[in-house]
Enzyme design. Structure first.
Site, PDB file in Angstrom:
ATOM      1  N   ASP A 118       0.251  -0.909  -0.321  1.00 59.28           N
ATOM      2  CA  ASP A 118      -0.251   0.004  -0.006  1.00 59.28           C
ATOM      3  C   ASP A 118       0.800   0.752  -0.239  1.00 59.28           C
ATOM      4  O   ASP A 118       1.839   1.630   0.446  1.00 59.28           O
ATOM      5  CB  ASP A 118      -0.919  -0.175   1.120  1.00 59.28           C
ATOM      6  CG  ASP A 118      -2.103  -0.756   0.797  1.00 59.28           C
ATOM      7  OD1 ASP A 118      -2.308  -1.717   0.238  1.00 59.28           O
ATOM      8  OD2 ASP A 118      -2.771  -1.545   2.092  1.00 59.28           O
ATOM      9  N   ASP A 142     -15.034  -3.521  -1.577  1.00 60.36           N
ATOM     10  CA  ASP A 142     -13.955  -2.797   0.031  1.00 60.36           C
ATOM     11  C   ASP A 142     -15.464  -2.211   0.355  1.00 60.36           C
ATOM     12  O   ASP A 142     -16.616  -2.199   0.298  1.00 60.36           O
ATOM     13  CB  ASP A 142     -13.584  -2.042  -0.794  1.00 60.36           C
ATOM     14  CG  ASP A 142     -12.225  -1.742  -1.174  1.00 60.36           C
ATOM     15  OD1 ASP A 142     -11.880  -3.309  -1.384  1.00 60.36           O
ATOM     16  OD2 ASP A 142     -11.636  -0.749  -1.599  1.00 60.36           O
TER      17      ASP A 142
END
Length: 234
Positions: free
Chosen positions: A8, A129
């Site tokens: 990330d 998500d």
């Protein structure tokens, strides 16, 4: 089973957010290119990259870091975060990324997303998500009324490479994945399902392997993941 270490990116650094909160960030490294070099990913065959700034701002931001990682990795990479136009997709694929992950616009503009899936058949991953089973968008800042399973079923007949499912409440917590929700997702669509969010230990991976699908994404930086990739027997 294929295990994908995840990187990330925020501000050019390798980070982990806790439950998608940009104010609860752990920074692991400020120099992306060395992270995925040969020995550091311990034999992993694929990398999962997320441009967190891009997801929040609605356009790619960490392109330089992504390109450096792709060059150094020596394995295929998939990229998500801020890919909201066809030009964004083209740019990502042109820089060497093998697959792109699209979430926000997949929900908000299904006709556009279907067209992109058909143009780049087998190179697009649907990113789902969720908070409490509902699809979150805009870098996890907004939560829609759409159920995760409904979005997956809507897109399941298109030429997708996979679905990546992230339970935001588990992400960055290192407490294990939402196995029940992942099992529902795997049963709902005839696509590879990438389990993301909370996948931390070999026991987590064994539990997911028992669900019978071929891919796990372990959402931890490569510097942390190396010792796990060496232990390949499940």
């Amino acid at each position: 089973m294929l295990i994908l270490p995840a990187i990330d990116l925020r501000g050019g650094q390798c980070v982990r957010l806790r439950q998608g909160d940009y104010e609860r960030e752990t920074v692991f490294g400020a120099d992306p290119p060395p992270w995925p070099a040969a020995g550091s990913i311990g034999g992993a065959l694929y990398l999962h990259l997320v441009d967190l700034d891009g997801a929040k701002q609605g356009q790619p931001v960490n392109g330089a870091s992504v390109r450096a990682i792709v060059r150094a990795a020596g394995v295929p990479c998939q990229l998500g975060g801020g890919l909201r136009t066809e030009a964004h997709v083209e740019e990502a694929l042109a820089c060497g990324v093998t697959r792109v992950v699209i979430g926000t616009r997949a929900l908000k503009d299904p006709a556009w997303f279907e067209a992109v899936c058909r143009r780049f058949a087998g190179r697009v991953v649907l990113g789902i998500d969720t908070r409490d089973g509902r699809v979150a968008t805009e870098g996890w800042l907004d939560v829609s009324e759409c159920a995760a399973l409904d979005l997956a079923r809507r897109c399941a007949s298109w030429p997708l490479a996979a679905v990546v499912y992230t339970d935001i409440s588990r992400d960055g917590m290192l407490d294990g994945p939402n196995v029940a929700a992942l099992a529902e997702m795997a049963a709902a669509v005839a696509l590879p399902v990438i389990a993301s969010g909370g996948v931390t230990t070999l026991d987590d991976i064994r539990r997911l392997a028992g669900l019978g699908w071929p891919v796990v994404s372990w959402a931890a930086p490569c510097t942390r993941a190396g010792s796990i990739w060496q232990k390949r027997s499940l």
